[in-house]
Write a protein that holds these residues in place. Structure first.
Motif, PDB file in Angstrom:
ATOM      1  N   UNK B  30       8.546  -3.457  -7.862  1.00  0.00           N
ATOM      2  CA  UNK B  30       7.485  -2.467  -8.021  1.00  0.00           C
ATOM      3  C   UNK B  30       6.219  -3.218  -8.394  1.00  0.00           C
ATOM      4  N   UNK B  31       5.138  -2.985  -7.661  1.00  0.00           N
ATOM      5  CA  UNK B  31       3.868  -3.653  -7.963  1.00  0.00           C
ATOM      6  C   UNK B  31       2.887  -2.709  -8.612  1.00  0.00           C
ATOM      7  N   UNK B  32       2.246  -3.160  -9.691  1.00  0.00           N
ATOM      8  CA  UNK B  32       1.187  -2.382 -10.323  1.00  0.00           C
ATOM      9  C   UNK B  32      -0.110  -3.162 -10.149  1.00  0.00           C
ATOM     10  N   UNK B  33      -1.099  -2.546  -9.494  1.00  0.00           N
ATOM     11  CA  UNK B  33      -2.382  -3.230  -9.329  1.00  0.00           C
ATOM     12  C   UNK B  33      -3.491  -2.196  -9.211  1.00  0.00           C
ATOM     13  N   UNK B  34      -4.646  -2.553  -9.786  1.00  0.00           N
ATOM     14  CA  UNK B  34      -5.770  -1.612  -9.806  1.00  0.00           C
ATOM     15  C   UNK B  34      -6.443  -1.493  -8.437  1.00  0.00           C
ATOM     16  N   UNK B  35      -6.270  -2.496  -7.577  1.00  0.00           N
ATOM     17  CA  UNK B  35      -6.966  -2.507  -6.296  1.00  0.00           C
ATOM     18  C   UNK B  35      -6.133  -1.872  -5.191  1.00  0.00           C
ATOM     19  N   UNK B  36      -6.672  -0.821  -4.573  1.00  0.00           N
ATOM     20  CA  UNK B  36      -5.956  -0.109  -3.516  1.00  0.00           C
ATOM     21  C   UNK B  36      -5.644  -1.040  -2.334  1.00  0.00           C
ATOM     22  N   UNK B  43       2.415  -3.626   0.205  1.00  0.00           N
ATOM     23  CA  UNK B  43       3.380  -2.682   0.792  1.00  0.00           C
ATOM     24  C   UNK B  43       3.561  -2.992   2.280  1.00  0.00           C
ATOM     25  N   UNK B  44       2.419  -3.231   2.955  1.00  0.00           N
ATOM     26  CA  UNK B  44       2.454  -3.436   4.403  1.00  0.00           C
ATOM     27  C   UNK B  44       3.237  -4.689   4.784  1.00  0.00           C
ATOM     28  N   UNK B  45       3.100  -5.741   3.994  1.00  0.00           N
ATOM     29  CA  UNK B  45       3.815  -6.979   4.354  1.00  0.00           C
ATOM     30  C   UNK B  45       5.218  -7.027   3.737  1.00  0.00           C
TER      31      UNK B  45
END
Lengths: 288, 288
Positions: B30-36, B43-45
Motif C-alpha cells: 500500500x502506497x501513501x503519497x501526497x502527489x496524485x 499504480x499504473x506500473x
C-alpha cells in the motif's frame, strides 16, 4: 594528421593519453620518460616510435615538444631547452598552473615559439597504466598566449586539439590560475580535508557507513601529493584567496546553524542547489 | 517473500525504490503519497496494489508500516500512529538521522513494535521518477534498536533487507548520527559551500573550465534543501562538531600554505591520500 615530429616529455596519465590519441597521426612520436617500464610498454604497444630517458636526445629532432610532467619539472625543462635544442622548436605544455610557465616560456630565445596549455580533464589515478586515448575528447583545453606565441605554433596546436577532439579556450594565464583555484584546487583541498577528518576516527565503521556521496566528495583526495604540491605552490596566491573566502562561508554557515533560523538556512541551502542547476544546465548545453 | 501487508508512507526516491524492489514479494503493498501523479504512476506500473493520500487509510490494514519521508514528517507520523492505528503494528523508518526518531519510537504504545532504519545509499535527484529497484543492493542498511524493538520486528526487517540485498549494520542511534555527520552531512555542506562559491563568480567560464573533479566534489549540492534542513536540524550537535573540526583543519592547512614548508605540506597531502587508500581498500573488500 599532424605534419610534425612530436616529442612528449612525460608518459604519465596526460602524456600517455596524448601519445595514444595521436598514434599513427604524426610524422613520428618520441617519448621521454624516466621509467624504463613505461618506455618499454609505450614502445611495445606501438604508442611511441622511439623512447628515451634523456630529454636532450628526445627533443633533438622534434618539431614540437610537449611537456607533460608536473609543473616544477616543466619549469626545469623550459630552463634547459635553449642548451639542449639550440636551433629552437615549437613548445606546448600541459601544466596545471600557467603563470610561472608562461613567464618561463616568454624568457625562451626567439628561435622558440611556445604556447601554454592545460587540458581540463583527469583522473585521480596517475601513470601510463591509467592512460586513455579518449581522455581529451569533448573536454575543454585551455591555451594561454605568451611573448613567444606565434601564429605558427597556435595553428599547429589547434590542429592537435582537433585531433584529440578537445575544445580550445583561450585565457590569460592569471585568469586561468584564478579559475582553476576555484574549480580544481579548492575542490581537491576540501576532499583532502574531508578524508583526513574521516580517517582520523580510526574506525572501520566510518567506511562501512559511507555511501556514494562520501565517495564522490572525497575522490580527489586520492590525487598524487607531489603533483598537487607543485600546483599549490605555483598558484599559492589564488589558492589562499579561495580558502579565505571558503572560511568566511564556513563561518556564515556555522552561525546560521547555531541560530537555527529555518528560513535563512533553507534559503542558503536552496541557493547552493540553484548553483548546481546552473552548472548542470551549462554542462548539458555548453555555450559555443 | 515477505508474509505481510506493507504500507510505505512516501513514494519518493527511497520509498519508491523500496516498493519497486518488493514488487510481487509481499501479501500487499500500500502506497501513501501526497502527489496524485506519483500515486497514479505507482499504480499504473504495478508497484503498489493500493494508493492513497490519507495515511490513516493506508496504515489501517498494514502489518508493517515503513516511513520513508523526510525526518520531520516521520516524527509527525510517529506522533499520529497511536490514534490512526490503535491496534498497533510493526514500524520501520528510513530517516537520515536516528536519535529523535528513536525517542519517538520508544514513546509509542506497547501495541507497536518498531525499529529505526537508514539505508546508506541515495542519489542527488529525488522523487518517484528517480526510484530504482536495485538502489539498496549491496549497500549498508543501518538498524537502530529502541524500547519498542522486539525480536519479531527485527526478524521481519532482516528478512526485508535480505529481499533488498542490503547489508544490515546495527548501531546505537547516537553513534549512527555522529558517523553520518562525518561521512554524509559534512560532505553535503562542503559541496554546498563549494557550489555557492563557484556560482557567486557569475562567470560562465567557471563552468566551462570545470572538469570531473568539480563535478564529483560538488554533486551533493544538488540535494533537496528541505530534506537537508530536516537532517541538519535533527543532527545539529554532531554536525556543528564536525564543522568545528573542519574549521581547525582548514586553519592548519592555510598556515602550512602560508609558510610554504614543502616537506610539511607534502606530508599533509600524503596523509589524505593514505586515508583514501584505506577507504578504497575497505570498499574493495569490506569487513564481514
Amino acid at each position: 594528421m599532424i605534419e610534425a615530429r612530436i616529442c612528449i616529455v612525460g608518459l604519465g596519465l596526460m602524456g600517455g593519453s596524448l601519445a595514444q590519441a595521436l598514434r599513427g597521426q604524426t610524422l613520428a612520436t618520441i617519448g621521454v620518460d624516466a621509467h624504463a617500464a613505461t618506455r618499454q610498454q609505450a614502445l611495445a604497444d606501438g604508442t611511441v616510435d622511439f623512447a628515451t630517458d634523456d630529454m636532450a636526445t628526445g627533443v633533438s629532432t622534434a618539431d614540437l615538444v610537449i611537456l607533460a610532467t608536473p609543473v616544477h619539472s616543466i619549469l626545469d625543462a623550459l630552463a634547459l631547452l635553449p642548451q639542449i635544442r639550440p636551433a629552437g622548436c615549437m613548445v606546448l605544455d600541459f601544466g596545471s598552473t600557467k603563470q610561472a610557465i608562461n613567464a618561463a616560456m616568454s624568457a625562451l630565445p626567439e628561435t622558440f615559439s611556445a604556447i601554454g596549455g592545460h587540458p581540463m580533464c583527469g583522473k585521480e589515478t596517475a601513470g601510463y597504466q591509467s592512460a586513455d586515448a579518449r581522455l581529451f575528447e569533448g573536454q575543454t583545453f585551455v591555451l594561454t598566449r605568451n611573448e613567444r606565441t606565434t601564429t605558427a605554433v597556435e595553428a599547429q596546436v589547434l590542429n592537435l586539439l582537433d585531433q584529440l577532439g578537445a575544445q580550445p579556450l583561450f585565457l590569460e594565464a592569471a585568469q586561468h590560475d584564478e579559475l582553476v583555484a576555484a574549480v580544481s584546487h579548492l575542490p581537491y583541498l576540501l576532499a583532502a580535508m574531508l578524508m583526513r577528518q574521516a580517517a582520523s576516527r580510526n574506525d572501520e565503521k566510518v567506511w562501512q557507513i559511507s555511501a556514494s556521496g562520501f565517495r564522490d566528495t572525497s575522490r580527489l583526495a586520492g590525487s598524487d601529493p607531489r603533483m598537487m604540491l607543485d600546483i599549490l605552490l605555483t598558484n599559492k596566491t589564488a589558492v589562499l584567496a579561495e580558502l579565505a573566502t571558503y572560511r568566511n562561508t564556513l563561518d556564515q554557515l556555522v552561525a546560521l546553524l547555531h541560530e537555527g533560523d529555518e528560513q535563512a538556512l533553507v534559503t542558503w541551502l536552496a541557493e547552493a542547489q540553484q548553483g548546481h542547476v546552473a552548472y548542470r544546465r551549462h554542462k548539458d548545453s555548453p555555450t559555443p
